[in-house]
Motif scaffolding. Sequence first.
Motif, PDB file in Angstrom:
ATOM      1  N   CYS A 175     -10.474  10.338  -7.227  1.00 22.50           N
ATOM      2  CA  CYS A 175     -10.064   9.037  -7.778  1.00 22.50           C
ATOM      3  C   CYS A 175     -11.298   8.139  -7.935  1.00 22.50           C
TER       4      CYS A 175
ATOM      5  N   CYS B 263      -5.966  12.106 -10.594  1.00 23.51           N
ATOM      6  CA  CYS B 263      -5.234  12.494  -9.373  1.00 23.51           C
ATOM      7  C   CYS B 263      -4.158  13.531  -9.688  1.00 23.51           C
TER       8      CYS B 263
ATOM      9  N   CYS C  85      -6.015   0.377 -10.836  1.00 17.43           N
ATOM     10  CA  CYS C  85      -5.870   1.792 -11.214  1.00 17.43           C
ATOM     11  C   CYS C  85      -6.178   1.930 -12.702  1.00 17.43           C
TER      12      CYS C  85
ATOM     13  N   ARG D 258      -1.714   3.800  -3.363  1.00 16.71           N
ATOM     14  CA  ARG D 258      -0.892   3.161  -4.404  1.00 16.71           C
ATOM     15  C   ARG D 258       0.525   3.729  -4.393  1.00 16.71           C
TER      16      ARG D 258
ATOM     17  N   CYS E 288      -6.167   6.901 -15.190  1.00 14.19           N
ATOM     18  CA  CYS E 288      -6.945   8.027 -15.741  1.00 14.19           C
ATOM     19  C   CYS E 288      -6.254   9.372 -15.475  1.00 14.19           C
ATOM     20  N   ARG E 289      -5.375   9.394 -14.481  1.00 15.36           N
ATOM     21  CA  ARG E 289      -4.556  10.556 -14.110  1.00 15.36           C
ATOM     22  C   ARG E 289      -5.365  11.754 -13.603  1.00 15.36           C
TER      23      ARG E 289
HETATM   24  S1  SF4 Z   1      -4.886   7.295 -12.153  1.00 17.70           S
HETATM   25 FE1  SF4 Z   1      -5.123   8.216 -10.128  1.00 17.70          FE
HETATM   26  S2  SF4 Z   1      -7.261   8.901 -10.071  1.00 17.70           S
HETATM   27 FE2  SF4 Z   1      -7.113   7.423 -11.766  1.00 17.70          FE
HETATM   28  S3  SF4 Z   1      -7.674   5.431 -10.869  1.00 17.70           S
HETATM   29 FE3  SF4 Z   1      -5.434   5.607 -10.767  1.00 17.70          FE
HETATM   30  S4  SF4 Z   1      -5.021   6.441  -8.745  1.00 17.70           S
HETATM   31 FE4  SF4 Z   1      -7.196   6.811  -9.163  1.00 17.70          FE
END
Ligand code: SF4
Length: 403
Positions: free
Chosen positions: A35, A81, A75, A51, A78-79
């Motif tokens: 992340c 995660c 956040c 989150r 960007c996915r």
């Molecule tokens: S989408 Fe997931 S990886 Fe990207 S910033 Fe948000 S929590 Fe972090």
Amino acid sequence: MKTSITHANLETDDGKEANRILRNCVHCGFCNATCPTYQLTGDELDGPRGRIYLIKQVLEGRQPSRLTQTHLDRCLTCRNCETTCPSGVDYGHLVDIGRKLVSTQNRRTITDSFKRLAVRKLFLTRPLFNTTIAIAQSIRALLPAAIKQKIPAKPQPLLHWPDTEHERKIILLPGCVQPALQPNIDRATAIVLDRLGIQALRIPQAGCCGGVSHHLDAYDEAHGYIKNNIDNWWPYIENNQVEAIISTATGCAVTIKEYGRMLAEDDAYQSRAARVSELCKDLSEYVAEQPIPQGAVSTSAGKVAFHPPCTLQHGQQIRGKVESILQASGKQLVAFQESHLCCGSAGTYSILQKTMAEQLRDRKLQHIESAQPDVIVTANIGCLLHLQSGTRIPVRHWIELLV
Ligand code: SF4
Ligand code: SF4
């Protein structure tokens, strides 16, 4: 993960969906490792697991604080995660539901609300945006550095849009800001497709994909844009005149692919929205299915670094296609570290979360520049402008290297 979501929330479609998603999470924390925001702040609540807890608490009835909203705003969506998660947690959808819920329970400050409204109005009112960019370009030298970096120096000389009609046709989505800032991206696409015997149709009444409004809590406005696009594309789709709907911006493609889900509860649009999502292809996905276009093979670009946008590699889970196309057309690609991480652009994030966005951009550019490319290419207008604001190396859309 065990949940105790309130009855009121469990009665809604969003509540049911969030409960299903939350139950897949085993709170292992693997996702924190990739992340970008967690890597910057080291705060658990700036990582996906934190989150997810915040969203769970709100669904369980806890009143969200301003801080809850701040951590969700930070956040990037960007996915990354999702790509890392071993349990297949659909974080992107969960954070959408969480943000929507928090925005109904927690009023934003006047300054914050105004900023968001101003961004929406500027980006989504084409004449206003075009005029603003034209004025900014004419007085660019006088602008503060922070704004100057985001404005392309002067209008590009326009490539010629091909006149030839072909039996094979696709719809090309112009998007909201790209035509004013980088009009040659769509033109280069039309030229490449023309060489392949495919005609790119511009439908002027179609506009923004709806992503900008959706990410700024304006859900009804987003649905309005989506329905307008569906209405304007439908005559071509129902008569089987087009084989695909293409966007040259990965951020728009990922949104169009979600139309079916976003309008799943709308009886009037549900089936048409699903059909539009089915027909939508990312430009790289579509071009990779075709032979290398005539005239594209050359080595003249020098060393090329490809920055894959998150909406391509994580949102759409498409990897390697742009690289294969560029390599097949003779381009020399260079590798760099952390290509899986977000550059900090993330739609309007680079405007609303400027500090973190610039930290992520500089980290990304440090890695790219250490590979000493002659040109950086990417697949999304937001990433292109954001990266260009921090480097002297030219940043372009990959399709422009095939013209
Ligand atoms: S989408 Fe997931 S990886 Fe990207 S910033 Fe948000 S929590 Fe972090
Ligand atoms: S989202 Fe996935 S990786 Fe992150 S804590 Fe939950 S199960 Fe683990």
